[in-house]
Scaffold this motif. Structure first.
Motif: not given
Length: 269
Positions: A118-126
């Motif tokens: 989930q962290g990698t998804y949040t980072d990509a969206e950021t």
């Protein structure tokens, strides 16, 4: 004797299953903290970028502007190392006239925190929000590029955003499918906490995609690329390269660059 042997084997199997469950994050993510180089080392101008995620992580990245850019590429790297190990790719994209934003996921390089799916998804969206909101790039001029695990992150992001297209290099169909090949006697569906369902996300995203894979890939078999192509249908194309998982794009540099140039010309126009 037979009963004792069965108990020993069952205990060993159960112990290994428990070990896989406990240590799976260490098997998925191999972050390196030290940045060994910067784009300066290959003569590229760049900006140091610091982004704040909604859950208060600080992400470090580089924005490398191209001269007379044709578009923008968001680079989501694989599960090992950090952004300083991707200079060869940054040089290729720059010479193709693509300004590039590359970020380190949380826990990698100078980014804070610890990696998670989930962290990698949040980072990509950021990173996406930074490109379209702060830098003012139109979604239709941004191409997502994901290599290996980063391909799963890129396809997930494509379900949330509207990029011009997506390039998937050395991608797997899902973490579960890949894990079954490495651990065929383990109930990986029950053990895995991370999904990284590239194939599922690619269907949901429904954007033009270029799949690049080597038939000699020793980490992610070529059949994953074939399955992704079949799933994506006419919205996708497959370019085959040669060489191993980490160096194939360099060994096939001429055809690799040509495939990316043709795809980016098409989707950016």
């Amino acid at each position: 004797m037979l009963i004792s042997l069965t108990i020993i084997l069952a205990g060993t199997w159960a112990g290994f299953a428990i070990l896989l469950y406990i240590t799976q994050d260490q098997l998925i993510f191999y972050p390196a903290k030290h940045l060994s180089s910067t784009p300066d080392n290959i003569g590229l101008l760049y900006e140091d970028i610091s982004l704040s995620t909604p859950d208060r992580m600080r992400l470090h990245g580089w924005y490398i502007p191209a001269e007379n850019p044709r578009g923008v590429l968001l680079f989501l790297h694989g599960n090992a190392g950090n952004i300083s190990h991707r200079l060869a790719s940054l040089e290729i994209f720059n010479h193709l006239g693509l300004s590039t934003l590359i970020i380190d996921y949380r826990g990698y390089g100078n980014s804070t925190g610890s990696p998670s799916e989930q962290g990698t998804y949040t980072d990509a969206e950021t990173a996406w929000e930074y490109l379209v909101t702060e830098r003012g790039h139109e979604p239709g001029e941004v191409i997502l590029f994901g290599r290996s695990l980063g391909a799963a992150v890129a396809t997930w992001l494509a379900t949330q955003a509207m990029p011009a297209g997506i390039i998937l290099e050395s991608a797997f169909t899902s973490l579960k499918a890949l894990a079954k090949e490495y651990y065929p006697y383990m109930p990986v569906g029950l053990l895995l906490r991370s999904r990284y369902s590239t194939e599922e996300y690619l269907v949901a995203a429904n954007v033009p995609s270029l799949i690049i894979h080597s038939e000699e890939d020793e980490i992610i078999p070529y059949k994953h690329a074939e399955s992704l192509l079949a799933t994506a249908g006419r919205n996708s194309e497959l370019h085959t390269i040669r060489g191993g998982h980490n160096e194939g794009f360099l060994l096939s540099e001429d055809s690799y660059i040509q495939a990316i140039r043709q795809f980016t010309d098409k989707v950016l126009n």
